[in-house]
Design a protein around this motif. Structure first.
Motif, mmCIF file in Angstrom:
data_model
loop_
_atom_site.group_PDB
_atom_site.id
_atom_site.type_symbol
_atom_site.label_atom_id
_atom_site.label_comp_id
_atom_site.label_asym_id
_atom_site.label_seq_id
_atom_site.Cartn_x
_atom_site.Cartn_y
_atom_site.Cartn_z
ATOM 1 N N GLU A 27 47.389 9.348 41.642
ATOM 2 C CA GLU A 27 46.590 8.585 42.602
ATOM 3 C C GLU A 27 45.301 9.333 42.940
ATOM 4 N N GLU A 28 45.436 10.634 43.176
ATOM 5 C CA GLU A 28 44.266 11.475 43.499
ATOM 6 C C GLU A 28 43.265 11.454 42.339
ATOM 7 N N GLU A 29 43.773 11.571 41.109
ATOM 8 C CA GLU A 29 42.896 11.539 39.933
ATOM 9 C C GLU A 29 42.192 10.185 39.819
ATOM 10 N N LYS A 30 42.960 9.112 40.051
ATOM 11 C CA LYS A 30 42.372 7.775 40.001
ATOM 12 C C LYS A 30 41.274 7.636 41.056
ATOM 13 N N ARG A 31 41.598 8.121 42.276
ATOM 14 C CA ARG A 31 40.641 8.043 43.375
ATOM 15 C C ARG A 31 39.369 8.813 43.035
ATOM 16 N N LYS A 32 39.544 10.032 42.509
ATOM 17 C CA LYS A 32 38.376 10.847 42.158
ATOM 18 C C LYS A 32 37.564 10.183 41.051
ATOM 19 N N ALA A 33 38.251 9.637 40.061
ATOM 20 C CA ALA A 33 37.561 8.953 38.964
ATOM 21 C C ALA A 33 36.777 7.753 39.499
ATOM 22 N N PHE A 34 37.411 7.004 40.406
ATOM 23 C CA PHE A 34 36.749 5.852 40.996
ATOM 24 C C PHE A 34 35.512 6.278 41.783
ATOM 25 N N GLU A 35 35.675 7.337 42.605
ATOM 26 C CA GLU A 35 34.548 7.837 43.392
ATOM 27 C C GLU A 35 33.408 8.301 42.487
ATOM 28 N N GLU A 36 33.755 8.986 41.410
ATOM 29 C CA GLU A 36 32.747 9.472 40.461
ATOM 30 C C GLU A 36 32.011 8.287 39.816
ATOM 31 N N GLU A 37 32.778 7.278 39.468
ATOM 32 C CA GLU A 37 32.194 6.074 38.873
ATOM 33 C C GLU A 37 31.236 5.396 39.848
ATOM 34 N N GLN A 38 31.673 5.300 41.113
ATOM 35 C CA GLN A 38 30.824 4.689 42.145
ATOM 36 C C GLN A 38 29.545 5.508 42.337
ATOM 37 N N LYS A 39 29.713 6.827 42.332
ATOM 38 C CA LYS A 39 28.567 7.717 42.504
ATOM 39 C C LYS A 39 27.572 7.519 41.353
ATOM 40 N N GLN A 40 28.092 7.450 40.129
ATOM 41 C CA GLN A 40 27.225 7.246 38.963
ATOM 42 C C GLN A 40 26.521 5.886 39.038
#
Length: 126
Positions: A27-40
């Protein structure tokens, strides 16, 4: 029997705990990936907006430059027309003055000739 049950229970809890930790990590990895995607995405949108603004600014500057060039060209053409008109006016004025002078000279010449004729007539008559 109780020991077996305790061991099974302990093992079961351990497995459940490991499963929970694994799920939490995922879940944490998914959340971080999502946040990174949003940031990009946000950075890309910001970059696109900046490029769009720059393009607009460049277009406006180009338009202003073209407008200034057109105004300068119009100014130059008007100045040329004014000079041409002034030259024609001066030429016309000079021609008029020459004609006037010519007529006056002819008039004076006629007067002189007429005077001479009158003088000759007077001389001849008496």
């Amino acid at each position: 029997k109780k020991d077996v049950w305790k061991r099974q229970r302990k093992k079961k809890r351990k497995v459940e705990k490991e499963e929970k930790e694994r799920r939490d990590r995922e879940e944490e990895e998914k959340r971080k990936a999502f946040e990174e995607e949003q940031k990009q995405k946000a950075e890309e949108e910001k970059k696109a907006a900046a490029e769009k603004d720059l393009a607009k600014k460049n277009a406006r500057l180009k338009e202003e430059k073209q407008k200034a060039a057109e105004e300068e060209e119009n100014k130059r053409v008007k100045e040329k027309q004014n000079q041409k008109r002034e030259k024609e006016e001066t030429e016309n004025k000079n021609k008029f003055e020459e004609e006037k002078q010519k007529k006056e000279t002819e008039k004076e010449g006629k007067k002189k000739v007429d005077k001479e004729r009158k003088t000759r007539r007077k001389r001849i008559v008496p």
